[in-house]
Design a protein around this motif. Structure first.
Motif, mmCIF file in Angstrom:
data_model
loop_
_atom_site.group_PDB
_atom_site.id
_atom_site.type_symbol
_atom_site.label_atom_id
_atom_site.label_comp_id
_atom_site.label_asym_id
_atom_site.label_seq_id
_atom_site.Cartn_x
_atom_site.Cartn_y
_atom_site.Cartn_z
ATOM 1 N N UNK A 300 2.063 -42.218 -30.968
ATOM 2 C CA UNK A 300 0.924 -41.636 -31.678
ATOM 3 C C UNK A 300 0.824 -42.155 -33.111
ATOM 4 N N UNK A 301 1.936 -42.618 -33.647
ATOM 5 C CA UNK A 301 1.988 -43.081 -35.030
ATOM 6 C C UNK A 301 1.495 -44.518 -35.157
ATOM 7 N N UNK A 302 1.133 -44.948 -36.358
ATOM 8 C CA UNK A 302 0.883 -46.370 -36.575
ATOM 9 C C UNK A 302 2.071 -47.188 -36.062
ATOM 10 N N UNK A 303 1.824 -48.358 -35.545
ATOM 11 C CA UNK A 303 2.835 -49.107 -34.792
ATOM 12 C C UNK A 303 4.148 -49.275 -35.545
ATOM 13 N N UNK A 304 4.095 -49.753 -36.768
ATOM 14 C CA UNK A 304 5.331 -50.009 -37.516
ATOM 15 C C UNK A 304 6.137 -48.730 -37.719
ATOM 16 N N UNK A 305 5.457 -47.670 -38.102
ATOM 17 C CA UNK A 305 6.154 -46.414 -38.339
ATOM 18 C C UNK A 305 6.681 -45.821 -37.034
ATOM 19 N N UNK A 306 5.891 -45.901 -35.983
ATOM 20 C CA UNK A 306 6.340 -45.396 -34.693
ATOM 21 C C UNK A 306 7.570 -46.119 -34.196
ATOM 22 N N UNK A 307 7.597 -47.434 -34.367
ATOM 23 C CA UNK A 307 8.751 -48.226 -33.932
ATOM 24 C C UNK A 307 9.993 -47.877 -34.743
ATOM 25 N N UNK A 308 9.813 -47.641 -36.030
ATOM 26 C CA UNK A 308 10.940 -47.308 -36.898
ATOM 27 C C UNK A 308 11.570 -45.978 -36.491
ATOM 28 N N UNK A 309 10.734 -44.962 -36.268
ATOM 29 C CA UNK A 309 11.267 -43.661 -35.882
ATOM 30 C C UNK A 309 11.815 -43.679 -34.456
ATOM 31 N N UNK A 310 11.182 -44.457 -33.596
ATOM 32 C CA UNK A 310 11.700 -44.593 -32.232
ATOM 33 C C UNK A 310 13.090 -45.236 -32.252
ATOM 34 N N UNK A 311 13.283 -46.231 -33.098
ATOM 35 C CA UNK A 311 14.597 -46.870 -33.204
ATOM 36 C C UNK A 311 15.638 -45.880 -33.706
ATOM 37 N N UNK A 312 15.244 -44.993 -34.615
ATOM 38 C CA UNK A 312 16.164 -43.981 -35.120
ATOM 39 C C UNK A 312 16.526 -42.993 -34.014
ATOM 40 N N UNK A 313 15.549 -42.627 -33.205
ATOM 41 C CA UNK A 313 15.818 -41.738 -32.054
ATOM 42 C C UNK A 313 16.741 -42.435 -31.048
ATOM 43 N N UNK A 314 16.471 -43.701 -30.763
ATOM 44 C CA UNK A 314 17.330 -44.459 -29.840
ATOM 45 C C UNK A 314 18.765 -44.513 -30.362
ATOM 46 N N UNK A 315 18.916 -44.692 -31.655
ATOM 47 C CA UNK A 315 20.250 -44.736 -32.258
ATOM 48 C C UNK A 315 20.976 -43.405 -32.053
ATOM 49 N N UNK A 316 20.269 -42.311 -32.251
ATOM 50 C CA UNK A 316 20.866 -40.993 -32.021
ATOM 51 C C UNK A 316 21.301 -40.849 -30.568
ATOM 52 N N UNK A 317 20.457 -41.239 -29.655
ATOM 53 C CA UNK A 317 20.768 -41.110 -28.231
ATOM 54 C C UNK A 317 21.975 -41.960 -27.841
#
Length: 390
Positions: A300-317
């Protein structure tokens, strides 16, 4: 060290009470009033998402800390809706007394640090505090304007409150402090044709969508046992856990990254629901559902920001980096403390043995914060002995 951890755990247990402080504004679905704990989580997420609208000298990490703790005084002082007549000098005195009592649970150095953060927010002068205050003023406005059941919400005309706040109240400062938010609110109210920028609207759609996390119920209850905790207020609580317990991390961590991780770690539960750690689940199926949820929600976020937060979530997982290991530790230990406070909680519901607790939870806490897990052993041992669940 044991006494210090005991003080910290006592504080973290005490602030669980913020989850029982209701505010005037409701959730976006109109189902119930928002509470001050989940409001604080939502504001911290607002900061994470909208920060490039702040002054270039503003410190994001400082603002997130302020927003996470700014309403803790409401445990004693209560929430004070802006449309009601209040003696604000009396309110300020009550809040100051509340800060002394509640932060006083902590070791002196941490208590003073939190008092300083709160006072900085209240003053609203530093760039971080100023924009944090702008976020605190605009979130309830959008909670109202986009509410799904606006016309059914008692006991006041919430839209009239918003209009008064934007035209003559504290929210008038948004015009200069957060122009995109002011413009979009004004457009939604029919006051002007132009609204916020496209990138602002994308981010607003995201923060509106994640309001739904406040309706995802967990197996863990509040520390008073009155109801089940939801994933929004849980995310607030473990962010506070991370702030207070960071010194006990087994390896060096970047606490600001840890906090950001914890703000977003459960967003996938909007689609996937909460899966209790002591429940019986198909792990592969859950992972697939959560990955799809992450694609949708961060998308839902702008692409760059969405990818950044998704990477942070992936790191947590993945739980491989030092930051993620510690984040997992506080995520796992908070329900343990809630269960100890409620006479067993979900351990009774799921018939958990002490060995199961160790296998599913203990080693994850100990991996990131061994002194914390060691500190809890006496209470855990005593509970399992009393309940014959060894």
């Amino acid at each position: 060290m044991t006494d210090r951890i005991a003080q910290q755990v006592a504080f973290l247990t005490e602030i669980d009470k913020l989850k029982a402080v209701d505010r005037m504004n409701p959730l976006l679905d109109g189902s119930r009033p928002e509470n001050s704990a989940e409001h604080s989580w939502h504001l911290a997420l607002y900061a994470l998402v909208f920060w490039d609208f702040a002054h270039e000298d503003a410190d994001l990490s400082a603002a997130i800390r302020m927003l996470l703790l700014h309403d803790i005084v409401e445990i004693d002082a209560g929430d004070h809706p802006i449309h009601l007549v209040s003696d604000w000098s009396v309110v300020a005195e009550k809040e100051a007394q509340a800060a002394e009592r509640i932060f006083g649970f902590l070791p002196a150095d941490q208590a003073q640090a939190l008092r300083n953060d709160r006072l900085e927010f209240e003053a609203g002068i530093s760039p971080a505090a100023y924009f944090a205050n702008m976020l605190d003023r605009c979130q309830p406005i959008f909670q109202t304007i986009f509410n799904e059941k606006l016309e059914q919400l008692p006991p006041v005309d919430h839209l009239d409150v918003v209009k008064a706040n934007l035209s003559t109240g504290r929210a008038t400062h948004l015009k200069d402090g957060f122009p995109d938010a002011y413009a979009e609110a004004s457009k939604q109210l029919g006051w002007q044709e132009d609204g916020g920028s496209e990138i602002f609207l994308q981010r607003l759609a995201f923060v509106n969508e994640v309001d739904r996390l406040k309706s995802v119920l967990r197996a863990t209850t509040l520390c008073d046992g009155s109801r089940r905790e939801n994933s929004g207020e849980h995310s607030w609580h473990i962010a506070m856990y991370a702030i207070i317990l960071a010194e006990h991390a087994d390896r060096p961590i970047n606490i600001d990254r840890v906090i950001q991780m914890l703000l977003i770690h459960d967003l996938v539960e909007i689609d996937a629901g909460d899966k209790p750690i002591h429940g019986d689940h198909d792990v592969a199926e859950i992972e697939a559902i959560e990955q799809a949820a992450a694609d949708r929600i961060f998308g839902l976020l702008p692409v760059d920001q969405g990818q950044k937060l998704r990477a942070l979530w992936d790191e947590f997982e993945a739980a491989e980096s030092d930051d993620a290991v510690f984040a997992k530790s506080v995520d796992r230990v908070q329900p343990v403390i809630a269960n100890l406070e409620t006479g067993g909680g979900s351990w009774i519901e799921y018939n958990v043995s002490r060995q199961q607790l160790e296998d599913r939870v203990g080693w994850k806490v100990a991996k990131g914060a061994p002194s914390l897990w060691e500190h809890l052993q006496a209470r855990i041992r005593e509970w399992f002995l009393e309940n014959q669940l060894l």
